[in-house]
Design an enzyme around this catalytic site. Structure first.
Site, PDB file in Angstrom:
ATOM      1  N   LYS A  29       0.838  -1.200   0.000  1.00  0.00           N
ATOM      2  CA  LYS A  29       0.000   0.000   0.000  1.00  0.00           C
ATOM      3  C   LYS A  29       0.873   1.249   0.000  1.00  0.00           C
ATOM      4  CE  LYS A  29      -1.642   1.570   3.840  1.00  0.00           C
ATOM      5  NZ  LYS A  29      -2.389   1.854   5.077  1.00  0.00           N
ATOM      6  N   SER A  30       1.911   1.253   0.821  1.00  0.00           N
ATOM      7  CA  SER A  30       2.764   2.434   0.938  1.00  0.00           C
ATOM      8  C   SER A  30       3.434   2.766  -0.388  1.00  0.00           C
ATOM      9  CB  SER A  30       3.825   2.203   2.016  1.00  0.00           C
ATOM     10  OG  SER A  30       3.227   2.037   3.280  1.00  0.00           O
ATOM     11  N   ASN A 109     -10.642   6.470   4.261  1.00  0.00           N
ATOM     12  CA  ASN A 109      -9.796   6.533   5.460  1.00  0.00           C
ATOM     13  C   ASN A 109      -8.347   6.261   5.073  1.00  0.00           C
ATOM     14  OD1 ASN A 109      -9.138   6.855   8.148  1.00  0.00           O
ATOM     15  ND2 ASN A 109      -9.843   4.825   8.778  1.00  0.00           N
ATOM     16  N   GLY A 111      -4.897   7.408   4.712  1.00  0.00           N
ATOM     17  CA  GLY A 111      -3.886   8.400   5.074  1.00  0.00           C
ATOM     18  C   GLY A 111      -2.807   8.532   4.023  1.00  0.00           C
ATOM     19  N   SER A 185       3.147  11.689  12.649  1.00  0.00           N
ATOM     20  CA  SER A 185       3.028  10.772  11.515  1.00  0.00           C
ATOM     21  C   SER A 185       4.119  11.088  10.511  1.00  0.00           C
ATOM     22  CB  SER A 185       1.649  10.909  10.845  1.00  0.00           C
ATOM     23  OG  SER A 185       1.603  10.162   9.644  1.00  0.00           O
ATOM     24  N   SER A 186       4.817  10.055  10.061  1.00  0.00           N
ATOM     25  CA  SER A 186       5.843  10.245   9.036  1.00  0.00           C
ATOM     26  C   SER A 186       5.219  10.642   7.700  1.00  0.00           C
ATOM     27  CB  SER A 186       6.670   8.972   8.864  1.00  0.00           C
ATOM     28  OG  SER A 186       5.863   7.907   8.362  1.00  0.00           O
ATOM     29  N   SER A 215       8.827   6.271  12.485  1.00  0.00           N
ATOM     30  CA  SER A 215       8.601   5.469  11.268  1.00  0.00           C
ATOM     31  C   SER A 215       9.588   5.831  10.160  1.00  0.00           C
ATOM     32  CB  SER A 215       7.157   5.648  10.770  1.00  0.00           C
ATOM     33  OG  SER A 215       6.228   5.332  11.776  1.00  0.00           O
ATOM     34  N   ASP A 332       3.205  -0.528  12.188  1.00  0.00           N
ATOM     35  CA  ASP A 332       2.118  -1.353  11.648  1.00  0.00           C
ATOM     36  C   ASP A 332       2.370  -2.838  11.887  1.00  0.00           C
ATOM     37  OD1 ASP A 332       0.800   0.890  10.829  1.00  0.00           O
ATOM     38  OD2 ASP A 332       1.336   0.720   8.727  1.00  0.00           O
ATOM     39  N   GLU A 360      -5.951   4.058  11.851  1.00  0.00           N
ATOM     40  CA  GLU A 360      -7.338   3.841  11.448  1.00  0.00           C
ATOM     41  C   GLU A 360      -8.293   3.830  12.638  1.00  0.00           C
ATOM     42  OE1 GLU A 360      -5.048   2.431   7.894  1.00  0.00           O
ATOM     43  OE2 GLU A 360      -4.733   2.687  10.040  1.00  0.00           O
ATOM     44  N   LYS A 435      -9.284  -2.760   2.811  1.00  0.00           N
ATOM     45  CA  LYS A 435      -8.427  -1.575   2.772  1.00  0.00           C
ATOM     46  C   LYS A 435      -7.072  -1.893   2.162  1.00  0.00           C
ATOM     47  CE  LYS A 435      -6.479   1.985   5.823  1.00  0.00           C
ATOM     48  NZ  LYS A 435      -6.990   3.173   5.111  1.00  0.00           N
TER      49      LYS A 435
END
Length: 453
Positions: A29-30, A109, A111, A185-186, A215, A332, A360, A435
């Site tokens: 996802k990243s 949702n 980010g 948050s990074s 992170s 995570d 989340e 997700k």
């Protein structure tokens, strides 16, 4: 655009005696959402192979469509093998100028979509609104907005100050130095890094990080992908990052998305708990994802890990050992360790995980609540979790809080380990896995042996 599986209101998992097999991972996802935005901002057309098919990438693709970015999707047989079809997307880059200057964007949702898009739209300029599900409107974005508005963007809150929804108008950028906090948050730093080349037209742009940067491996992903698209970032440790003027994103032609290392954690932990061997394919020792360091935690817990260029394998080696570790670098994947701790020989402590609270859901509170249902003794701190396993894991109904990782993590509590037996688990709202991993429960069932799962 996605392959969302239709789940009932809950799914029942029966105890699994043994796990073994090979899992081909969905795309990261990243990496997927970063690549999509970079491809849209670049000059030329980018061929993206194995993009993750999930709710979060659907959100990004839909947003890009609304912004006038053109893309196509098809399947390609890369190895002349009917079982090896790969999703291929072609994204036509806009060279840093988006065709549509007005859009109303629903970000769900995600980010990894809303933070970089906010920065890109604010710097490029236009008239945009960004909003999402109710939980998105509880996730902080104020540090990013403050950093951008301080250099001339015009971002307004249309709801609670510091949180989405947002209204973005055309500003007057005068960026040479930008400061942003690193301990929330990074993704805020990632967003600023990705748009820095758009601001560094005539002069260098430096981003200064105040406080501790959490992170860090996710920032390494960002820097690596920016370089793939032709932009080099100079950095002094983790405190300042500079983009020199005159750099523009250029399509690399073809880019392959690695398998998701965070998703790998569930199957590798399953191998460490339930016998194995379990092999994941699509990510290996040369991965650009920091979450591959999850295997170091499994090794400290006593699991046997082997790795290749594009695969990782885990098997159990007796009862797991309790650990006391700092998980700031892999928040995570650290959630998987919290459930694996149920199978350890004592109390495990997960430290430096305050970022769980702005994900989340409030993952620290949620994890503590659900682990207690299984009989564990749990101490929840502001930035740590201490887990003492029960003598026997209790059968339970697990609430998932619309959080994909809660659903996937607690599937592991159905496994039989060397230290104690798993039990029946009812997972509520299993569709939340869409997700990042729509086919998770079917894939998990595929490695189960001697069960009725």
């Amino acid at each position: 655009m996605t392959q969302t599986k239709h789940y009932p209101h809950h799914i029942d998992l029966k105890p699994v005696m043994h796990v073994e097999g090979t899992v081909r991972l969905p795309g990261s996802k990243s990496i997927s959402n970063r690549v999509l935005l970079l491809a849209a901002l670049a000059r030329g057309t980018t061929k993206i192979v194995d993009l993750l098919a999930s709710d979060d990438t659907f959100v990004m693709l839909t947003a890009l469509t609304s912004l006038g970015v053109k893309w196509t999707q098809n399947e390609l047989d890369l190895n002349a093998d009917a079982a090896s079809l790969h999703q291929v997307h072609h994204v036509q880059g806009c060279g840093g100028v988006l065709p549509n200057h007005e859009a109303d964007l629903f970000m769900g949702n995600a980010g990894t979509a809303i933070r970089p898009l906010t920065a890109a739209l604010a710097v490029i300029g236009g008239d945009y609104t960004l909003h999402g599900v109710s939980r998105m409107h509880e996730r902080p974005i104020g540090d990013l907005v403050d950093a951008l508005n301080a250099v001339g963007t015009q971002i307004e809150y249309t709801g609670e100050h510091g949180f989405p929804p947002l209204r973005i108008r055309r500003g007057h950028i005068h960026a040479q130095r930008i400061a942003v906090r690193g301990n929330v948050s990074s993704q805020f730093l990632t967003a600023l890094l990705m748009v820095a080349p758009l601001m560094a037209r005539d002069h260098a742009v430096t981003i200064d990080v105040t406080g501790e940067l959490i992170s860090k491996p996710y920032i390494e992903i960002t820097l690596n992908l920016m370089q793939r698209f032709g932009v080099t970032v100079e950095h002094d440790g983790w405190q300042s990052f500079t983009v020199q003027p005159g750099q523009q994103y250029q399509s690399p032609g073809t880019i392959h998305v690695e398998g998701d290392a965070s998703s790998a954690s569930y199957f590798l932990a399953a191998g460490a708990i339930g016998g194995g061997p379990v092999r994941v394919e699509g990510v290996g020792r040369d991965s650009i994802q920091g979450d591959v360091r999850f295997v170091e935690a499994l090794q400290q817990m006593g699991a046997t890990i082997t790795m290749g260029e594009n695969w990782i394998e885990a098997r159990s080696n007796g009862p797991l050992k309790a650990v006391d570790m700092d998980f700031n670098h892999i928040p995570d994947a650290a959630m998987t360790i919290a459930v694996a701790a149920l199978y350890a020989d004592g109390t495990s402590t997960l430290r430096n995980i305050a970022s769980w609270r702005v994900k989340e859901t409030d993952r620290l509170s949620a994890m503590a609540t659900e682990l207690r249902k299984l009989g564990a003794e749990v101490e929840e701190g502001a930035d740590y979790l201490r887990v003492t396993p029960p003598a026997e894991i209790a059968a339970a109904t697990i609430d998932t809080y619309d959080d994909h990782r809660m659903a996937m993590c607690f599937s592991l509590a159905s496994l039989d380990g060397a230290a104690r037996r798993g039990n029946a688990m009812r997972i509520n709202d299993p569709k939340c896995v869409a997700k990042t991993f729509p086919e998770y429960f079917a894939t998990f069932a595929g490695i189960a042996r001697d069960s009725l799962i």
